[in-house]
Design an enzyme around this catalytic site. Sequence first.
Site, mmCIF file in Angstrom:
data_model
loop_
_atom_site.group_PDB
_atom_site.id
_atom_site.type_symbol
_atom_site.label_atom_id
_atom_site.label_comp_id
_atom_site.label_asym_id
_atom_site.label_seq_id
_atom_site.Cartn_x
_atom_site.Cartn_y
_atom_site.Cartn_z
ATOM 1 N N SER A 280 0.841 -1.197 0.000
ATOM 2 C CA SER A 280 0.000 0.000 0.000
ATOM 3 C C SER A 280 0.874 1.245 0.000
ATOM 4 O O SER A 280 1.990 1.234 0.544
ATOM 5 C CB SER A 280 -0.846 -0.023 1.276
ATOM 6 O OG SER A 280 -1.438 1.236 1.505
ATOM 7 N N TYR B 288 -1.708 -0.683 10.928
ATOM 8 C CA TYR B 288 -1.989 -1.248 9.595
ATOM 9 C C TYR B 288 -0.786 -1.015 8.672
ATOM 10 O O TYR B 288 -0.270 -1.940 8.038
ATOM 11 C CB TYR B 288 -3.258 -0.621 8.995
ATOM 12 C CG TYR B 288 -3.418 -0.931 7.529
ATOM 13 C CD1 TYR B 288 -3.767 -2.201 7.110
ATOM 14 C CD2 TYR B 288 -3.177 0.047 6.553
ATOM 15 C CE1 TYR B 288 -3.884 -2.497 5.751
ATOM 16 C CE2 TYR B 288 -3.294 -0.236 5.205
ATOM 17 C CZ TYR B 288 -3.642 -1.512 4.806
ATOM 18 O OH TYR B 288 -3.743 -1.803 3.465
ATOM 19 N N LYS C 56 2.113 -3.673 6.857
ATOM 20 C CA LYS C 56 2.493 -3.762 5.437
ATOM 21 C C LYS C 56 4.013 -3.582 5.290
ATOM 22 O O LYS C 56 4.658 -4.267 4.500
ATOM 23 C CB LYS C 56 1.752 -2.693 4.622
ATOM 24 C CG LYS C 56 0.259 -2.921 4.515
ATOM 25 C CD LYS C 56 -0.068 -4.120 3.630
ATOM 26 C CE LYS C 56 -1.535 -4.468 3.642
ATOM 27 N NZ LYS C 56 -1.866 -5.719 2.946
HETATM 28 P P1 NAD Z 1 -11.169 -6.672 1.469
HETATM 29 O O1 NAD Z 1 -11.378 -6.620 2.930
HETATM 30 O O2 NAD Z 1 -12.345 -6.464 0.575
HETATM 31 O O3 NAD Z 1 -10.488 -8.052 1.055
HETATM 32 C C1 NAD Z 1 -9.622 -8.755 1.919
HETATM 33 C C2 NAD Z 1 -10.149 -10.174 2.024
HETATM 34 O O4 NAD Z 1 -9.277 -10.929 2.877
HETATM 35 C C3 NAD Z 1 -11.546 -10.243 2.630
HETATM 36 O O5 NAD Z 1 -12.375 -11.012 1.767
HETATM 37 C C4 NAD Z 1 -11.357 -10.941 3.970
HETATM 38 O O6 NAD Z 1 -12.460 -11.758 4.300
HETATM 39 C C5 NAD Z 1 -10.081 -11.738 3.720
HETATM 40 N N1 NAD Z 1 -9.271 -12.024 4.911
HETATM 41 C C6 NAD Z 1 -8.845 -11.166 5.872
HETATM 42 N N2 NAD Z 1 -8.100 -11.813 6.787
HETATM 43 C C7 NAD Z 1 -8.029 -13.099 6.380
HETATM 44 C C8 NAD Z 1 -7.394 -14.254 6.895
HETATM 45 N N3 NAD Z 1 -6.693 -14.217 8.028
HETATM 46 N N4 NAD Z 1 -7.526 -15.428 6.220
HETATM 47 C C9 NAD Z 1 -8.251 -15.486 5.070
HETATM 48 N N5 NAD Z 1 -8.877 -14.429 4.543
HETATM 49 C C10 NAD Z 1 -8.773 -13.251 5.195
HETATM 50 O O7 NAD Z 1 -10.013 -5.627 1.128
HETATM 51 P P2 NAD Z 1 -9.471 -5.127 -0.293
HETATM 52 O O8 NAD Z 1 -9.788 -3.680 -0.403
HETATM 53 O O9 NAD Z 1 -9.871 -6.046 -1.365
HETATM 54 O O10 NAD Z 1 -7.901 -5.225 -0.023
HETATM 55 C C11 NAD Z 1 -7.129 -6.307 -0.495
HETATM 56 C C12 NAD Z 1 -5.683 -6.081 -0.103
HETATM 57 O O11 NAD Z 1 -5.228 -4.851 -0.648
HETATM 58 C C13 NAD Z 1 -5.432 -5.985 1.402
HETATM 59 O O12 NAD Z 1 -4.204 -6.638 1.680
HETATM 60 C C14 NAD Z 1 -5.315 -4.506 1.654
HETATM 61 O O13 NAD Z 1 -4.517 -4.233 2.776
HETATM 62 C C15 NAD Z 1 -4.647 -4.051 0.364
HETATM 63 N N6 NAD Z 1 -4.885 -2.644 0.057
HETATM 64 C C16 NAD Z 1 -6.165 -2.178 -0.043
HETATM 65 C C17 NAD Z 1 -6.386 -0.837 -0.331
HETATM 66 C C18 NAD Z 1 -7.785 -0.294 -0.407
HETATM 67 O O14 NAD Z 1 -7.949 0.932 -0.268
HETATM 68 N N7 NAD Z 1 -8.822 -1.101 -0.646
HETATM 69 C C19 NAD Z 1 -5.293 0.022 -0.532
HETATM 70 C C20 NAD Z 1 -4.004 -0.480 -0.448
HETATM 71 C C21 NAD Z 1 -3.808 -1.828 -0.148
HETATM 72 C C1 WQD Z 2 -9.180 10.117 0.973
HETATM 73 C C2 WQD Z 2 -9.390 11.611 1.222
HETATM 74 C C3 WQD Z 2 -9.730 12.176 3.527
HETATM 75 C C4 WQD Z 2 -13.578 10.153 3.999
HETATM 76 C C5 WQD Z 2 -6.752 5.013 3.071
HETATM 77 C C6 WQD Z 2 -5.717 4.299 3.892
HETATM 78 C C7 WQD Z 2 -4.617 3.787 3.006
HETATM 79 C C8 WQD Z 2 -5.186 2.941 1.855
HETATM 80 C C9 WQD Z 2 -6.301 3.631 1.143
HETATM 81 C C10 WQD Z 2 -5.109 0.613 2.416
HETATM 82 C C11 WQD Z 2 -8.646 12.129 2.454
HETATM 83 C C12 WQD Z 2 -10.966 12.486 2.722
HETATM 84 C C13 WQD Z 2 -12.398 10.653 3.481
HETATM 85 C C14 WQD Z 2 -14.609 11.066 4.361
HETATM 86 C C15 WQD Z 2 -13.215 12.875 3.636
HETATM 87 N N1 WQD Z 2 -5.738 1.716 2.337
HETATM 88 N N2 WQD Z 2 -12.215 11.989 3.300
HETATM 89 N N3 WQD Z 2 -14.381 12.389 4.144
HETATM 90 O O1 WQD Z 2 -6.861 8.055 3.814
HETATM 91 O O2 WQD Z 2 -5.965 8.372 1.460
HETATM 92 O O3 WQD Z 2 -6.136 6.108 2.406
HETATM 93 O O4 WQD Z 2 -7.278 4.112 2.079
HETATM 94 O O5 WQD Z 2 -3.945 0.399 2.251
HETATM 95 O O6 WQD Z 2 -3.754 3.048 3.812
HETATM 96 O O7 WQD Z 2 -5.189 5.215 4.839
HETATM 97 O O8 WQD Z 2 -8.196 7.281 1.772
HETATM 98 O O9 WQD Z 2 -10.555 7.353 1.113
HETATM 99 O O10 WQD Z 2 -9.983 7.400 3.575
HETATM 100 O O11 WQD Z 2 -9.480 9.399 2.165
HETATM 101 O O12 WQD Z 2 -13.059 14.090 3.469
HETATM 102 O O13 WQD Z 2 -15.685 10.665 4.846
HETATM 103 O O14 WQD Z 2 -10.772 11.830 1.482
HETATM 104 O O15 WQD Z 2 -9.498 13.137 4.517
HETATM 105 O O16 WQD Z 2 -8.205 13.426 2.161
HETATM 106 P P1 WQD Z 2 -6.747 7.572 2.433
HETATM 107 P P2 WQD Z 2 -9.630 7.797 2.185
#
Ligand code: NAD
Ligand code: WQD
Length: 337
Positions: free
Chosen positions: A124, A148, A152
Amino acid sequence: MNILVTGGTGYIGSLTSLRLLEAGHRPVLLDNLCNSHPAVLDRIATLGGSRPQFVQGDVRDRALLERVLAEAQIDAVIHFAALKAVGESVAQPLAYYDNNVNGTLALLHAMQTVGVRNLVFSSSATVYGAAEQMPLYEDAPLSATNPYGQSKLMVEHMLADLAVADPRWSLTALRYFNPVGAHPSGLMGEHPQGVPNNLMPYIAQVAVGQRASLRVFGNTYPTPDGTGVRDFIHVMDLADGHLAALQHGVGRPGLHVFNLGSGQGHSVLEVLAAFGQACGKNLPFDIVPPRPGDVASSWADPRRAREMLGWHTTRSLADMCADTWRWQSTHPQGYSV
Ligand code: NAD
Ligand code: WQD
């Protein structure tokens, strides 16, 4: 290839699994369903033409992983399974280290035992911490501001050490920026449990009438309109990025790190306006104080992925909003209806 997709029923995992099927691979999905719904498997089958194998289980269950890796003759693993809510990670750090760090450790041990040494890991942009220099290059300094992010970062360190210790491994860390959007059919998308933490799902729930108005966290940041700026990436572009990373990584030893972002920032108010266009309504908002821990701006330098993976984003902010709206307006309760 036979690909084990951990977290395969989740938001990004399910759409990547669909793309894997469409590209002729055989995804095997493993998920404990702690944050996803099994009905997504029917949607993958409808859109992808066949139902992927699904194993309900936990990535921390090493014996199960060894069995699945061997029986399904897995060639490579894409590891999505993790907990991902920043605020929750501050309240429950042990749950985050257990799922995200121990889970990855168990997976790597199982892969080592069975002899599967190709991994693509969901990292991430959070590993860049509170960086102020934009855009973010892969070799920018790394840090974490919450458990979190720390989890990562810890996994990235584990992968780096493993790549040095055993040159048979191909390990790819993909640093996603802000994934949003849904499948263009409107049949698959994101449905967060409870109040959404992230911007796009919150706006989508305002648009559909489930929430009264968006709370904009701060409007005095040093950005063009004062609201936070982020690099939003369409989840289908992200799914394509995984295919490109797999193609590049499999059989290529070492640690490979890529930003997956568009390289372009959009502000909170720009996203709100674009969503208003997509749904044909003016969406209400209130300016409230900044959210603790937020940075003003974050966007990627995506050149390494373009040059080495031949991948770049093709979907616009308007596409992200239109596809999210199609999903949200037809599935206000997500997969449970
Ligand atoms: P999500 O929660 O929709 O998907 C994650 C899945 O993993 C879920 O289906 C959950 O049930 C499963 N899971 C969690 N812990 C588990 C375990 N111990 N064993 C088996 N399954 C398990 O999230 P997502 O948005 O699809 O994210 C996928 C990956 O991408 C994650 O690693 C997340 O950290 C990373 N990521 C997400 C974002 C984002 O904003 N969505 C941003 C950067 C990185
Ligand atoms: C985006 C912008 C908020 C909600 C997060 C995690 C990051 C990654 C992606 C997993 C910011 C603003 C948000 C609201 C708002 N996840 N905002 N009102 O914080 O960039 O990233 O998700 O890896 O680790 O930190 O994403 O969508 O929460 O926020 O004004 O109700 O929207 O302040 O500027 P962020 P976000």
